[in-house]
Design an enzyme around this catalytic site. Structure first.
Site, PDB file in Angstrom:
ATOM      1  N   LYS A 177       0.873  -1.172   0.000  1.00 31.18           N
ATOM      2  CA  LYS A 177       0.000   0.000   0.000  1.00 31.18           C
ATOM      3  C   LYS A 177       0.910   1.221   0.000  1.00 31.18           C
ATOM      4  CE  LYS A 177      -3.910   1.605   2.882  1.00 31.18           C
ATOM      5  NZ  LYS A 177      -4.679   1.272   4.109  1.00 31.18           N
ATOM      6  N   SER A 187      -9.586   1.183   3.416  1.00 39.12           N
ATOM      7  CA  SER A 187      -8.827   2.057   2.534  1.00 39.12           C
ATOM      8  C   SER A 187      -7.800   1.298   1.687  1.00 39.12           C
ATOM      9  CB  SER A 187      -8.102   3.124   3.352  1.00 39.12           C
ATOM     10  OG  SER A 187      -7.155   2.519   4.222  1.00 39.12           O
ATOM     11  N   SER A 207      -9.400  -1.274   7.410  1.00 43.61           N
ATOM     12  CA  SER A 207      -8.879  -1.096   6.053  1.00 43.61           C
ATOM     13  C   SER A 207      -8.223  -2.271   5.371  1.00 43.61           C
ATOM     14  CB  SER A 207      -7.909   0.074   6.032  1.00 43.61           C
ATOM     15  OG  SER A 207      -8.655   1.251   5.982  1.00 43.61           O
TER      16      SER A 207
HETATM   17  N1  GLN Z   1     -13.048   3.409   7.368  1.00 40.75           N
HETATM   18  C1  GLN Z   1     -12.146   3.697   8.434  1.00 40.75           C
HETATM   19  C2  GLN Z   1     -11.686   5.129   8.362  1.00 40.75           C
HETATM   20  O1  GLN Z   1     -11.980   5.751   7.398  1.00 40.75           O
HETATM   21  C3  GLN Z   1     -11.013   2.757   8.441  1.00 40.75           C
HETATM   22  C4  GLN Z   1      -9.815   3.198   7.691  1.00 40.75           C
HETATM   23  C5  GLN Z   1      -8.602   2.406   8.033  1.00 40.75           C
HETATM   24  O2  GLN Z   1      -8.667   1.337   8.638  1.00 40.75           O
HETATM   25  N2  GLN Z   1      -7.462   2.923   7.628  1.00 40.75           N
HETATM   26  O3  GLN Z   1     -11.064   5.646   9.225  1.00 40.75           O
END
Ligand code: GLN
Length: 484
Positions: free
Chosen positions: A71, A146, A170
């Site tokens: 990532k 994400s 994410s």
């Molecule tokens: N949807 C969550 C957020 O927007 C999780 C994102 C993540 O785990 N990086 O914060």
């Protein structure tokens, strides 16, 4: 060639050992696929050129010649590190994250940097400054977020494995929506050195792969204490594949959290897959217990506050002075800060910084941030109590299948945050969570189920999922149109 594109790491290792294919051919094969399908999926911000891959200083070891992606919020020396943000668009990392250097030490070639929600903030990979990622199962739909790029890349056979990060969902959310396996380890099991911080007390690097066995292979490489991250657990190197016998530990009990099953907005097709998964595990000898953990009703709100607060302070370092973008027209230092941050950050990130600074501000910190911390402790202790009665929790990873790109606009975005309810409790309590493919909707969209265990129960989680994957074939399905 489709067997190669969707082969597991374990199978690819056999092919290499049998000299059916060379490491160099394998890299070329996945590189070609990545270039071919990336134009459609936008899963990678950059697929590296062959030269730069060959120049990576790799040793030989467990993942020699098995390509993967990271990532693009995980640092790799000499390569871009954009966090899918304009503020770091041209930023090049000077060092390797510990996870990356450990992968290089066992010979793994990193062939690209995968797309993500900007600074890992989102659930659908629509907030990337480099455009949304498309879900290979239906390119009109989001891959989840994400880590949407890493998940889509594995699902489309661009690479057999990828690294993601999980702050609230994410790794698990996109794994579920792309029909692959995704692990968020126990907080501190994997070093965060070189992971661009979002919510430091809840961030973990995680693994996305085809099945539990491959996940265990990659985890065995990246896990363990690191003197560069003082929050890592004092754990030595460990082989997480050793316990994967195909059998489930005898006498296991899973908890079904009724609060979750009854949650508003739960899709009936997901619920039907929960029932089917329970039956499959019962056949393996697992007993089920229905439990309630009422404090979980606050977890999305607590996560919302803590993640924004930490994001606001972590992202204050992007000021136009030290890294990345710098506004050239600013006449004063204050202008330099505000103009650079205005130009560099997208809407979602800006909103979160505003909320984070508000909940931390004098006069409001007690009402929001401090209170959230107190409730977080309660969530943690009630979850640990639950594990006195059950070995693991089984929940849907997300309460619905992947939605169409653009389906959630500004007006109903809060619903997206509420989806984190199913996953963020694990981050708030530091627990490991594993999402495994468990079925499809009528429209053939993948659905994932999540197993959550007590701290450092990765071995049990992977062993259990591996046993399940010996008698189901959801994880062997791949989307149409990516065979060649
Ligand atoms: N949807 C969550 C957020 O927007 C999780 C994102 C993540 O785990 N990086 O914060």
């Amino acid at each position: 060639m489709k067997t190669l594109a969707f082969a597991t790491i374990a199978q690819l290792k056999q092919k290499l050992a049998a000299r059916e294919i060379s490491e160099s051919e394998l890299i070329s094969f996945f590189l070609d696929r990545s270039n071919k399908y990336n134009s459609q999926l936008n899963a990678a911000i950059e697929v590296f050129d062959r030269n730069s891959i060959d120049q990576q200083e790799r040793k030989t070891g467990a993942l020699s010649g098995i390509p993967g992606m990271r990532k693009d919020n995980i640092a790799q020396q000499g390569q871009g590190l954009s966090c899918a943000s304009n503020i770091l668009k041209n930023f090049v990392s000077t060092y390797d994250a510990t996870a990356i250097s450990r992968l290089k030490d066992v010979g793994a070639p990193i062939i690209g940097r995968a797309n993500l929600d900007e600074f890992a903030m989102g659930s659908s990979n629509e907030t990337s400054a480099f455009g949304p990622v498309r879900n290979p199962w239906d390119i009109e739909r989001v891959p989840g977020g994400s880590s949407g790029g890493p998940a889509a890349a594995v699902a489309a056979g661009m690479v057999p494995w990828a690294l993601g990060s999980d702050t609230g969902a994410s790794v698990r959310n996109p794994a579920a929506w792309c029909g692959i396996t995704g692990l968020k380890p126990t907080y501190g099991l994997v070093s965060r050195y070189g992971l661009v911080a979002y919510g430091s007390s809840v961030d973990q690097i995680g693994v996305l792969a085809r099945d539990a066995y491959d996940t265990a292979l990659v985890l065995s490489v990246i896990a363990g204490k690191d003197h560069r991250d003082s929050t890592t657990l004092q754990r030595d190197k460990y082989d997480y594949t050793a316990a994967l016998t195909g059998k489930i530990k005898p006498g296991m009990t899973f908890g079904i959290v009724e609060d979750m099953i009854e949650a508003e907005g739960m899709d009936p097709e997901v619920l039907a897959i929960v029932d089917a998964t329970i039956k499959d595990f019962e056949k393996l000898g697992v007993r089920f217990k229905r439990i309630r953990i009422p404090v979980l009703q606050y977890c999305a709100a607590v996560y919302f506050i803590i993640s924004r607060a930490e994001a606001a302070s972590n992202l204050s370092r992007f000021d136009g002075v030290r890294y990345g973008l710098r506004n050239k027209d600013a006449q004063s230092l204050n202008d330099l800060y505000s103009e650079t941050r205005h130009d560099g950050f997208g809407n979602e990130v800006r909103t979160r910084i505003l909320v984070g600074n508000f909940v931390l501000s004098a006069g409001h910190a007690d009402a929001f941030y401090q209170k959230a911390r107190i409730v977080q402790q309660q969530i943690r202790s009630d979850l640990l109590d639950a594990f006195k009665d059950v070995d693991l929790l089984l929940t849907p990873t997300v309460p619905m299948p992947a939605f169409k790109i653009g389906a959630f606009d500004e007006a109903n975005k809060l619903q997206l945050d509420l989806m984190d309810y199913f996953t963020c409790f694990a981050n708030l309590a530091g627990l490991p969570g594993l999402s495994i493919p468990a079925g499809f909707t009528k429209e053939r969209l993948p659905i994932g189920m999540q197993l959550v265990g007590p701290h450092c129960s990765e071995e049990l989680l992977l062993q259990t999922a591996h046993a399940y994957q010996q008698c189901t074939d959801w994880h062997k399905q791949y989307p149409k149109g990516y065979e060649e």
